[in-house]
Design an enzyme around this catalytic site. Structure first.
Site, mmCIF file in Angstrom:
data_model
loop_
_atom_site.group_PDB
_atom_site.id
_atom_site.type_symbol
_atom_site.label_atom_id
_atom_site.label_comp_id
_atom_site.label_asym_id
_atom_site.label_seq_id
_atom_site.Cartn_x
_atom_site.Cartn_y
_atom_site.Cartn_z
ATOM 1 N N ALA A 61 0.806 -1.119 -0.035
ATOM 2 C CA ALA A 61 -0.162 -0.102 0.219
ATOM 3 C C ALA A 61 1.026 1.139 0.064
ATOM 4 C CB ALA A 61 -0.776 -0.115 1.331
ATOM 5 N N GLY A 99 0.925 -5.149 0.878
ATOM 6 C CA GLY A 99 -0.402 -4.938 0.211
ATOM 7 C C GLY A 99 -0.453 -5.738 -1.127
ATOM 8 N N GLU A 102 -0.804 -9.252 -0.450
ATOM 9 C CA GLU A 102 -2.172 -9.532 -0.254
ATOM 10 C C GLU A 102 -3.169 -9.249 -1.591
ATOM 11 O OE1 GLU A 102 -2.052 -6.412 2.801
ATOM 12 O OE2 GLU A 102 -2.627 -7.820 4.275
ATOM 13 N N GLU A 122 4.873 -5.291 6.973
ATOM 14 C CA GLU A 122 4.361 -4.086 7.877
ATOM 15 C C GLU A 122 4.712 -4.010 9.293
ATOM 16 O OE1 GLU A 122 3.008 -6.515 5.813
ATOM 17 O OE2 GLU A 122 1.409 -5.726 4.703
HETATM 18 N N1 T1G Z 1 4.719 3.532 -0.474
HETATM 19 C C1 T1G Z 1 5.234 4.686 -0.648
HETATM 20 N N2 T1G Z 1 6.245 4.886 -1.406
HETATM 21 C C2 T1G Z 1 7.232 3.848 -1.578
HETATM 22 C C3 T1G Z 1 6.928 2.297 -0.958
HETATM 23 C C4 T1G Z 1 5.478 2.483 -0.532
HETATM 24 N N3 T1G Z 1 4.971 1.108 -0.214
HETATM 25 N N4 T1G Z 1 7.904 1.571 -1.310
HETATM 26 C C5 T1G Z 1 8.622 2.417 -1.822
HETATM 27 N N5 T1G Z 1 8.549 3.736 -2.003
HETATM 28 C C6 T1G Z 1 9.197 4.678 -2.563
HETATM 29 C C7 T1G Z 1 10.587 5.068 -1.816
HETATM 30 O O1 T1G Z 1 9.975 6.280 -0.894
HETATM 31 C C8 T1G Z 1 11.290 5.783 -2.734
HETATM 32 O O2 T1G Z 1 10.825 6.848 -3.365
HETATM 33 C C9 T1G Z 1 11.218 4.772 -3.998
HETATM 34 O O3 T1G Z 1 9.668 4.390 -3.778
HETATM 35 C C10 T1G Z 1 12.035 3.859 -4.264
HETATM 36 O O4 T1G Z 1 12.164 3.049 -2.882
HETATM 37 C C11 T1G Z 1 -2.394 -2.895 3.415
HETATM 38 C C12 T1G Z 1 -0.530 -1.580 4.918
HETATM 39 C C13 T1G Z 1 10.040 -1.966 -2.651
HETATM 40 C C14 T1G Z 1 12.384 -3.187 -1.484
HETATM 41 O O5 T1G Z 1 6.845 -1.601 3.395
HETATM 42 O O6 T1G Z 1 10.682 -2.214 0.932
HETATM 43 O O7 T1G Z 1 1.508 -2.743 2.411
HETATM 44 O O8 T1G Z 1 12.435 8.448 -2.667
HETATM 45 O O9 T1G Z 1 14.554 3.680 -2.500
HETATM 46 O O10 T1G Z 1 15.888 0.201 -2.506
HETATM 47 O O11 T1G Z 1 -0.965 -4.759 4.465
HETATM 48 O O12 T1G Z 1 11.458 0.516 -1.294
HETATM 49 O O13 T1G Z 1 12.422 7.663 -5.047
HETATM 50 O O14 T1G Z 1 10.839 9.311 -3.794
HETATM 51 O O15 T1G Z 1 13.218 1.840 -0.982
HETATM 52 O O16 T1G Z 1 14.944 -0.401 -4.824
HETATM 53 C C15 T1G Z 1 4.267 -2.533 2.883
HETATM 54 C C16 T1G Z 1 8.483 -0.745 1.410
HETATM 55 C C17 T1G Z 1 3.462 -1.272 2.953
HETATM 56 C C18 T1G Z 1 7.677 -1.949 1.079
HETATM 57 C C19 T1G Z 1 12.528 -1.145 -3.114
HETATM 58 N N6 T1G Z 1 5.351 -2.401 1.841
HETATM 59 N N7 T1G Z 1 9.406 -0.343 0.195
HETATM 60 O O17 T1G Z 1 13.572 -0.895 -2.659
HETATM 61 O O18 T1G Z 1 14.073 1.525 -3.675
HETATM 62 S S1 T1G Z 1 2.455 -1.336 4.066
HETATM 63 C C20 T1G Z 1 6.612 -2.199 2.195
HETATM 64 C C21 T1G Z 1 10.591 -1.207 0.277
HETATM 65 C C22 T1G Z 1 1.110 -2.262 3.544
HETATM 66 C C23 T1G Z 1 -0.814 -3.648 3.671
HETATM 67 C C24 T1G Z 1 -0.091 -2.723 4.332
HETATM 68 C C25 T1G Z 1 11.574 -0.905 -0.720
HETATM 69 C C26 T1G Z 1 11.454 -1.812 -1.905
HETATM 70 P P1 T1G Z 1 11.669 8.088 -3.649
HETATM 71 P P2 T1G Z 1 13.703 2.454 -2.437
HETATM 72 P P3 T1G Z 1 14.596 0.298 -3.333
#
Ligand code: T1G
Length: 655
Positions: A61, A99, A102, A122
Site C-alpha cells: 500500500a 499489500g 495480499e 508491515e
Molecule cells: N509506499 C510509498 N512509497 C514507496 C513504497 C510504499 N510502499 N515503497 C517504496 N516507496 C518509494 C520510496 O519512498 C522511494 O521514493 C522509491 O519508492 C524507491 O524506494 C495494507 C498496509 C520495494 C524493496 O513496506 O521495502 O502494504 O525516494 O529507494 O531500494 O497490509 O522500497 O524515490 O521518492 O526503497 O529499490 C508495505 C516498502 C507497505 C515496502 C524497493 N510495503 N518499500 O527498494 O527502492 S504497508 C513496504 C521497500 C502495506 C498492507 C500494508 C523498498 C523496495 P523516492 P527505495 P529500493
C-alpha cells in the site's frame, strides 16, 4: 499512473503501472477496480492475469496514505478480484510486498520470476498486514509460516515460497506469457481451486506452543512488541470465521496506524531514503567507477571494512606496514568468515569466494591500481597526514582517497594531498562488516562526483549513508559526547551505573552508556581526554586502577567468566570517595532526570549541528542514531522523539 487491460485470446492481462514501485494508492486502487469490472463483464474472458510494469510487482500500500481510510479500500479490491467468477493468476516479479502480496492472494494462483521475492514487511512500520495478509496466508501456508513472514518482515525467495505453497509456479523468463499459458492449461484441465478464503480446511496444522515461542523470539529480535499484532491476528485466523478474522485484522491494523510507533517508523522509512538520495550538485554528478578498493590498516576497523567490500563483490587489497601486522589482519578476516560458516550464516563456498577477493600487501606501490583507497589507521592526525601524503604519491589519477576517521578534521587531511577534491571521509561503524551506518564526510573541497560515488558505493554495500559536514565527531560521535557529558556528575550525585543503564534500557536502548563504555573499553575515552588535556575524575580513576572495562574483567561493573556485568561495591566506594572530595552531597536521582540530563544535551547538540549545516536535515540525525547507535526505532530518532513524543511521554509518566 495507469492500469491497462489487454486480451490474449480468452485471457485478459491487467497491467498495473505506477512508478517507482506500483504502491497501491487510492487512485490506483480505483483504476484496478475499473479493469476488474471490465474483465468480469466480458463473456469472452475466461481468466485474468494480474501483472505490473516496471521493476517490481506491487510493493505494498502507499505508505504516504496509510492511516487515512479512503475508499476503495484494498480489502474491497481484493474481494472484487476473488469474486470475479473467473480464475486469476498474479504474475510476480521484483518484490511483492505487503499489500502487493495480499493483492496476489486475492488471485486463484500466483506465479513468479525466479529472482522475485515476497514479504509482509508491515511489522517494520509497527503494523500488521491490513488486507488479509495474516488470514489468507495462514489458510494457504499455515500459522507458523505466516507468523515467520509477518512477524519478521523479512523477504522470502520464490523457491522457498513455492515449497510452502505461496507460489504455484516459477519461471526464468517471459513471465506474463508463461502466466497466460499456466492459466490456460489449468482452465483446460478444469483444475481450478476455490478462492483462498475458502481453503481453510486444507490449512497446515499448527502447534499453539510453537506459535507462542515464535512470537516471543520475533519480539526479542525486533526489540519491539509489534510482532504481537501479527501473532494475534494469525491466532484469530485459526479460531474465528473468515469474516470475523478479517474484521479483527482490520481493527488491529487501523488502531496500529494511529499509534506513535507507526508515526515514528514511517518517519524513519522516508528519512532513510531521503538521506541516501543524492541532491543538489551531487545529483547532477556522474559517479566514478570503483571495483578495486585498497584498505590501509588491517586492525579491527580495516579488516571489517575489507570484508564489507569483499562481501559486496569488490576486489580488495589490504595494506599493512609489516608482514606480522598484515598476517594478523588476514587471520582476523579468515577467522571471521570461518565463524560465519560454523554458525551456518554463510556457506563455505561463499566464504571462500569472499576471502579470495581480499589480497594483502606491505608494498604501498601495490595500491597504484586501486579506484578507492580507504585509510583505517591509528586515530592520530600526524599518522593520517603521513599516510595520505604517501598514498597521494602512488594512487592513480582519479582514485578516491578516503579516511575512516571517527572524529578528526577531514579538511586538514585533504590539505596534506595534492588532490583535495578527491578526498572525503567514509566513517564506518564497528564492526564495519555488520553495522549499517556510513557517515560520508564531505570536505570543503570534496568534488560532487566523489560524493555521488560514495552514495552509490553505500547502496552496493547495503549501508545506510548519511552525508555530514566536517566538525569534531561529525554528527553521531559529537552528539554521543554530549549525551555522556553529564554521566560522571549524575553518578557522583547518586545515580549508580546500574540505575543509569536500566533507565536507558527502559527507554528502549539495547544497552546503557556505562555497560557500553565497559564493552568498548574505558581507555578510549581516557586517551581522548588526555589528548585534549581534559580530565574526568571518576572514569580517569577507574582507568588508573586498571578497570578498563570488560576486557580487563572490570570497569564500571565486575565481569564473570560469561562477561555478565555485576555491580561492584569497590566502584561504589570509589564514587563515594570522589563525591566527598568534590563536596557533592549524594541524593536519590530519578530515571526521568537521568534521561533529561543525557538526552537533553544530546538533542541540543543536534540542534547546533543543524544550525551549523553539519547535517542537512533533522531526519538525517535520526537516521544516524537509528543505524549507528541503536536509538530505539519505535521512537523515530532523537530529533523526532524530541519534536513529537517527548512531551507525551512525560505526560504519561505524570498520570
Ligand atoms: N509506499 C510509498 N512509497 C514507496 C513504497 C510504499 N510502499 N515503497 C517504496 N516507496 C518509494 C520510496 O519512498 C522511494 O521514493 C522509491 O519508492 C524507491 O524506494 C495494507 C498496509 C520495494 C524493496 O513496506 O521495502 O502494504 O525516494 O529507494 O531500494 O497490509 O522500497 O524515490 O521518492 O526503497 O529499490 C508495505 C516498502 C507497505 C515496502 C524497493 N510495503 N518499500 O527498494 O527502492 S504497508 C513496504 C521497500 C502495506 C498492507 C500494508 C523498498 C523496495 P523516492 P527505495 P529500493
Amino acid at each position: 499512473m495507469k492500469v491497462d487491460i489487454e486480451k490474449f485470446g480468452r485471457i485478459a492481462v491487467i497491467t498495473i503501472d505506477r512508478p517507482p514501485v506500483n504502491a497501491l494508492s487510492q487512485a490506483l486502487r480505483k483504476l484496478i477496480e475499473v479493469r476488474l469490472d471490465e474483465a468480469a463483464g466480458d463473456e469472452a474472458v475466461k481468466g485474468v492475469v494480474l501483472a505490473c510494469a516496471g521493476r517490481t510487482f506491487v510493493a505494498g500500500a502507499d505508505i504516504e496514505e496509510l492511516g487515512e481510510v479512503r475508499p476503495p479500500t484494498l480489502h474491497a479490491v481484493i474481494d472484487k478480484l476473488e469474486a470475479l467468477g473467473k480464475p486469476s493468476v498474479a504474475a510476480l516479479h521484483g518484490t511483492a510486498l505487503g499489500g502487493g502480496l495480499e493483492l496476489a492472494l486475492g488471485c486463484t494462483f500466483r506465479v513468479a520470476n525466479r529472482d522475485a521475492r515476497l514479504g509482509l514487511p508491515e511489522v517494520k512500520l509497527g503494523l500488521l498486514p491490513g488486507a488479509g495478509g495474516t488470514v489468507r496466508t495462514t489458510y494457504l501456508i499455515g500459522a507458523e509460516a505466516t507468523l515467520k513472514l509477518a512477524g519478521s518482515g523479512n523477504m522470502m525467495g520464490v523457491e522457498a515460497a513455492q515449497g510452502i505453497g505461496l507460489v504455484d509456479a516459477v519461471f526464468d523468463n517471459d513471465l506474463v506469457a508463461n502466466a497466460i499459458r499456466f492459466l490456460s492449461d489449468r482452465i483446460d484441465a478444469d483444475d481450478i481451486p476455490p478462492p483462498v478464503r475458502h481453503r481453510r480446511e486444507a490449512m497446515p496444522a499448527c502447534d499453539p506452543q510453537a506459535l507462542e515461542s515464535l512470537t516471543a523470539e520475533l519480539c526479542r529480535k525486533a526489540r519491539s512488541s509489534a510482532p504481537e499484532l501479527a501473532a494475534q491476528s494469525v491466532r484469530n485466523a485459526l479460531t474465528l470465521s473468515f469474516e470475523d478474522a478479517m474484521a479483527e485484522e482490520r481493527r488491529l491494523f487501523e488502531t496500529a496506524t494511529q499509534s506513535d510507533r507507526f508515526g515514528a517508523l514511517r518517519h524513519l522509512f522516508f528519512a532513510e531514503r531521503a538521506a541516501a538520495k543524492p541532491s543538489g550538485d551531487v545529483a547532477e554528478a556522474e559517479p566514478r567507477a570503483v571495483q578495486t578498493v585498497a584498505v590501509i590498516g588491517a586492525g579491527t576497523m580495516g579488516s571489517g571494512i575489507a570484508m564489507a567490500f569483499a562481501n559486496s563483490g569488490f576486489d580488495v587489497i589490504v595494506r599493512e606496514t609489516d608482514e606480522a601486522a598484515l598476517a594478523r589482519g588476514m587471520e582476523r578476516i579468515a577467522d571471521t568468515y570461518d565463524r560465519s560458516v560454523k554458525r551456518g550464516s554463510l556457506s563455505a563456498e561463499e566464504a571462500g569466494r569472499r576471502k579470495a577477493r581480499i589480497a594483502g600487501t606491505v608494498a604501498i606501490a601495490d595500491l597504484a591500481s586501486a579506484d578507492l583507497i580507504i585509510e583505517a589507521a591509528f586515530e592520530d592526525m600526524a599518522v593520517k597526514k603521513t599516510i595520505f601524503a604517501e598514498i597521494d604519491a602512488v594512487a592513480r589519477q582519479g582514485a578516491i582517497l578516503a579516511t575512516n576517521t571517527s572524529y578528526l578534521d577531514v579538511n586538514a587531511i585533504a590539505r596534506s594531498t595534492t588532490r583535495p577534491a578527491d578526498v572525503l571521509g567514509l566513517h564506518f561503524f564497528s564492526p564495519a562488516n555488520v553495522m549499517t551506518l556510513l557517515e560520508i564526510v564531505r570536505g570543503d573541497q570534496t568534488a560532487p562526483d566523489v560524493l555521488a560515488t560514495a552514495l552509490k558505493l553505500a547502496r552496493r554495500l547495503g549501508k545506510q549513508p548519511v552525508v555530514v559536514g566536517v566538525c569534531h565527531g561529525f554528527v553521531g560521535n559529537r552528539m554521543l559526547q554530549a549525551r555522556n557529558a553529564d554521566l560522571s556528575q549524575l553518578i557522583l550525585e547518586g545515580a549508580k551505573p546500574a540505575q543509569i543503564d536500566a533507565a536507558f534500557r527502559a527507554f528502549g536502548w539495547p544497552m546503557g552508556p556505562c555497560q557500553m563504555q565497559d564493552l568498548a573499553g574505558l581507555d578510549i575515552g581516557w586517551r581522548n581526554r588526555k589528548a585534549l588535556g581534559e580530565t574526568d575524575a571518576l572514569p580517569d580513576r577507574l582507568c588508573e586502577l586498571g578497570r578498563l572495562g570488560q576486557k580487563a574483567g572490570k570497569g564500571w561493573y565486575l565481569y564473570d567468566d560469561n562477561h555478565k556485568p555485576q555491580p561492584d561495591p569497590d566502584v561504589d566506594a570509589i564514587i563515594a570517595e570522589i563525591a566527598e572530595i568534590g563536596g557533592i552531597a549524594r541524593r536519590a536521582v530519578t530515571d526521568a532526570e537521568i534521561i533529561d540530563r543525557t538526552h537533553g544535551p544530546m538533542i541540543a547538540e543536534g540542534r547546533r549541528i543543524l544550525d551549523e549545516g553539519i547535517a542537512a536535515r533533522s531526519s538525517d540525525i535520526d537516521v544516524v542514531w537509528a543505524h549507528g547507535y541503536g536509538f530505539p526505532r519505535d521512537l523515530g530518532g532523537p530529533m523526532y522523539w524530541d519534536d513529537h513524543l517527548r512531551e507525551s511521554a512525560q505526560e504519561k509518566k505524570k498520570v
